[in-house]
Design an enzyme around this catalytic site. Structure first.
Site, PDB file in Angstrom:
ATOM      1  N   ARG A   1     -10.244 -11.530   2.159  1.00  0.00           N
ATOM      2  CA  ARG A   1     -11.088 -12.589   1.589  1.00  0.00           C
ATOM      3  C   ARG A   1     -10.393 -13.940   1.640  1.00  0.00           C
ATOM      4  O   ARG A   1     -11.046 -14.983   1.692  1.00  0.00           O
ATOM      5  CB  ARG A   1     -11.509 -12.199   0.161  1.00  0.00           C
ATOM      6  CG  ARG A   1     -10.366 -12.026  -0.784  1.00  0.00           C
ATOM      7  CD  ARG A   1     -10.746 -11.228  -2.026  1.00  0.00           C
ATOM      8  NE  ARG A   1     -10.820  -9.792  -1.789  1.00  0.00           N
ATOM      9  CZ  ARG A   1     -11.133  -8.895  -2.714  1.00  0.00           C
ATOM     10  NH1 ARG A   1     -11.434  -9.282  -3.951  1.00  0.00           N
ATOM     11  NH2 ARG A   1     -11.156  -7.606  -2.425  1.00  0.00           N
TER      12      ARG A   1
ATOM     13  N   LYS B   1       0.836  -1.197   0.000  1.00  0.00           N
ATOM     14  CA  LYS B   1       0.000   0.000   0.000  1.00  0.00           C
ATOM     15  C   LYS B   1       0.877   1.255   0.000  1.00  0.00           C
ATOM     16  O   LYS B   1       2.010   1.215   0.490  1.00  0.00           O
ATOM     17  CB  LYS B   1      -0.857   0.024   1.281  1.00  0.00           C
ATOM     18  CG  LYS B   1      -1.996  -0.968   1.315  1.00  0.00           C
ATOM     19  CD  LYS B   1      -2.775  -0.821   2.621  1.00  0.00           C
ATOM     20  CE  LYS B   1      -3.911  -1.828   2.720  1.00  0.00           C
ATOM     21  NZ  LYS B   1      -4.980  -1.632   1.723  1.00  0.00           N
TER      22      LYS B   1
HETATM   23  N1  BES Z   1      -8.041  -3.768   4.516  1.00  0.00           N
HETATM   24  C1  BES Z   1      -8.268  -3.363   3.189  1.00  0.00           C
HETATM   25  C2  BES Z   1      -9.589  -2.638   2.997  1.00  0.00           C
HETATM   26  C3  BES Z   1      -9.807  -1.342   3.739  1.00  0.00           C
HETATM   27  C4  BES Z   1      -9.736  -0.138   3.075  1.00  0.00           C
HETATM   28  C5  BES Z   1     -10.155  -1.328   5.075  1.00  0.00           C
HETATM   29  C6  BES Z   1      -9.985   1.041   3.754  1.00  0.00           C
HETATM   30  C7  BES Z   1     -10.386  -0.161   5.744  1.00  0.00           C
HETATM   31  C8  BES Z   1     -10.304   1.027   5.094  1.00  0.00           C
HETATM   32  C9  BES Z   1      -8.273  -4.561   2.260  1.00  0.00           C
HETATM   33  O1  BES Z   1      -7.518  -5.654   2.665  1.00  0.00           O
HETATM   34  C10 BES Z   1      -7.733  -4.109   0.959  1.00  0.00           C
HETATM   35  O2  BES Z   1      -6.615  -3.720   0.915  1.00  0.00           O
HETATM   36  N2  BES Z   1      -8.564  -4.186  -0.058  1.00  0.00           N
HETATM   37  C11 BES Z   1      -8.185  -3.753  -1.362  1.00  0.00           C
HETATM   38  C12 BES Z   1      -8.692  -4.767  -2.340  1.00  0.00           C
HETATM   39  C13 BES Z   1      -8.151  -4.584  -3.744  1.00  0.00           C
HETATM   40  C14 BES Z   1      -6.706  -4.952  -3.779  1.00  0.00           C
HETATM   41  C15 BES Z   1      -8.937  -5.460  -4.672  1.00  0.00           C
HETATM   42  C16 BES Z   1      -8.817  -2.396  -1.614  1.00  0.00           C
HETATM   43  O3  BES Z   1      -9.953  -2.170  -1.190  1.00  0.00           O
HETATM   44  O4  BES Z   1      -8.162  -1.559  -2.224  1.00  0.00           O
HETATM   45 ZN    ZN Z   2      -5.460  -5.498   1.997  1.00  0.00          ZN
END
Ligand code: BES
Ligand code: ZN
Ligand code: ZN
Length: 504
Positions: free
Chosen positions: A356, A282
């Site tokens: 997931r 990230k």
């Molecule tokens: N933990 C994150 C989602 C999240 C985003 C939680 C903002 C709380 C606040 C999750 O694991 C994630 O990173 N999801 C990605 C998925 C993508 C790679 C398909 C996302 O939402 O960007």
């Molecule tokens: Zn994630």
């Protein structure tokens, strides 16, 4: 916080502060003009109404939601202060507003260094006991502060709350006791989610769940990597493999003696104690927030705590998949294929779609342990925040019936959630050339494709997925709640389990 019910007339109670709610009883305007506010105190105690009469006549008090007016030495009252606090329109005044009102009153008074106050329970349409329960829940929500690690942290807490309410004493006390159990469980969850990842590792999360379980009489097993391998939890392990911190599979069981065989509710929570994204790392900005990526798991631990104390006559299994998501020489890489516990193969396109993966195995395991109905909670996608903002959690379900039952409980909990689709058409977006599915579905409809992925692992079992990414953390403080972890969806889960138990 000591909580007592008093049936003494509010004007006759000696206290630092008497809190009375005010609603606006103005009707609809006829000529299009804004109707003049018609503020109405939520007590029929004449002395209290008299004490507030001048304030009301001045037009200063309107009953607007959370408007506060403080009066010192109110004439004719034994209280040292009178706090009038707005509850909004009389017609729509319900437990939802009252909870916030009570939280706001507590937060207002504790900053003034008061240690106790009395609040008058209004006559809600849902009954006075429901008003008492909502006040207690709201007071707990308001009392939580996230500033644990400030060395000059002041202990500004309300020690004693008295609720002035008339009615069947037993019913009122039971309502207060339920409110306390639910409020404490919610704060227990917020406590876990508030901790940074260096203090709340998967190991610590397991220890906290175990300690809580021992205290309230739940069965609890906490497993490490060996068990994950034994159970062939390839999806869960793939997330953990890159981290120096061991994962924990937390299994809590509530099995009341004479409970029916069915239903068995499985509560499955995402417990990512820190989500760096893994190799699909990230950006730095905002990454610190990913300490609360275990909020879904924390909610399940909190809900199990309340369930053990409320003792509904239904069996519940709580499962938390706790892990870090880290990049390292051992971390999984984009393109890797993982075999989930169910036997399905997954092409991991993006290692940041890790929630997931752990839930795929958690949900499958819950079924194997006998769950006939499943609810998962997870901070799963940024996409649900794009869709619903910070107001509603997303609900996804493969069963209209089960979903309808759950949404009924939201009226009691006052937590906001909105149903989203899981049509078969979306499944195509997860198609992989090499495996049964990919772990991401592309740019559009990201919250839905994440749910579609989970759906692959629940089969025909009635299932609800709660994507709480937008609501698990309050981005700003509100009069009734501090900035920080919210504890959503603990209250809804607890209300739902109680509703489930009361059904024939
Ligand atoms: N933990 C994150 C989602 C999240 C985003 C939680 C903002 C709380 C606040 C999750 O694991 C994630 O990173 N999801 C990605 C998925 C993508 C790679 C398909 C996302 O939402 O960007
Ligand atoms: Zn994630
Ligand atoms: Zn995550």
């Amino acid at each position: 916080m000591k909580i007592t019910i008093s049936n003494t007339a509010p004007s006759q109670i000696e206290t630092e502060c008497l809190v009375v709610s005010v609603v606006d009883a103005a009707g609809e305007s006829k000529n299009g003009d804004k109707p003049k506010p018609a503020p109405q105190l939520q007590t029929d105690d004449k002395a209290v109404n008299d004490a507030a009469a001048d304030l009301i006549a001045s037009g200063e008090v309107t009953g607007k939601m959370l408007e506060t007016t403080l009066l010192h030495k109110p004439a004719g009252l034994k209280a040292k202060r009178l706090l009038l606090i707005g509850g909004g329109k009389a017609k729509s005044f319900s437990s939802y507003e009252l909870r916030k009102l009570a939280g706001a009153a507590l937060r207002n008074l504790k900053t003034k260094n008061l240690k106790s106050f009395v609040i008058v329970a209004p006559n809600l349409a849902s009954g006075v006991p429901d008003a008492v329960k909502s006040i207690v829940e709201g007071a707990y929500v308001g009392s939580f502060e996230p500033n644990y690690y400030q060395s000059d942290r002041e202990d500004k807490q309300i020690d004693e709350l008295v609720i002035a309410a008339r009615g069947n004493a037993r019913a009122l006390n039971t309502a207060a006791a339920r409110g306390r159990i639910i409020g404490e469980a919610q704060n227990f969850t917020r406590d876990l989610a508030n901790e940074p990842s260096n203090k709340m590792t998967p190991t610590v999360m397991g220890e906290r769940a175990k300690k809580m379980s021992d205290e309230v009489g739940l069965q609890c097993e906490v497993y490490g990597p060996d068990k994950l391998h034994e159970l062939k939890m390839g999806a869960f392990w793939s997330v953990s493999q890159g981290s120096d911190e061991e994962p924990r599979l937390i299994v809590m069981r509530y099995e009341p003696k004479n409970a029916r065989k069915k239903p068995v509710l499985g509560l499955v929570g995402k417990g990512i104690t820190f989500d760096t994204g893994g190799i699909s790392i990230k950006p730095a900005e905002g990454m610190e927030k990913m300490k609360y990526d275990m909020a879904g798991g924390a909610a399940m631990i909190g809900a199990m705590r309340a369930i053990a104390q409320l003792k509904p006559n239904v069996r519940v299994i709580g499962i938390v998949c706790a892990s870090e998501n880290m990049p390292s020489g051992k971390a999984q890489k984009p393109g890797d294929i993982q075999i989930a516990m169910s036997g399905k193969s997954i092409e991991v396109i993006n290692t940041d779609a890790e929630g997931r993966l752990v839930l795929a195995d958690g949900l499958h395991y819950a079924k194997q342990l006998g769950a006939t109905h499943l609810i998962d909670a997870a901070t799963l996608t940024g996409a649900v925040v794009v869709a619903l903002g910070f107001v509603n959690a997303g609900i996804f379900s493969n069963s209209d019936d089960f979903c309808e039952q759950f949404t009924q409980s939201l009226k009691k909990s006052g937590e906001k959630m909105w149903r989203m689709p899981v049509d078969d058409e979306y499944r195509e977006m997860l198609k992989s050339n090499i495996a049964d599915m990919m772990n991401v579905g592309g740019r559009w409809g990201g919250a839905v494709t994440a749910a579609m992925f989970l759906k692959e692992f629940v089969g025909d079992t009635p299932w609800i997925h709660l994507d709480i990414a937008g609501v698990a953390w309050m981005e700003d403080q509100k009069p009734w709640i501090a900035k920080g972890p919210s504890g959503v969806p603990v209250r809804s889960l607890v209300e739902f389990v109680q509703d489930l138990a009361s059904k024939k």
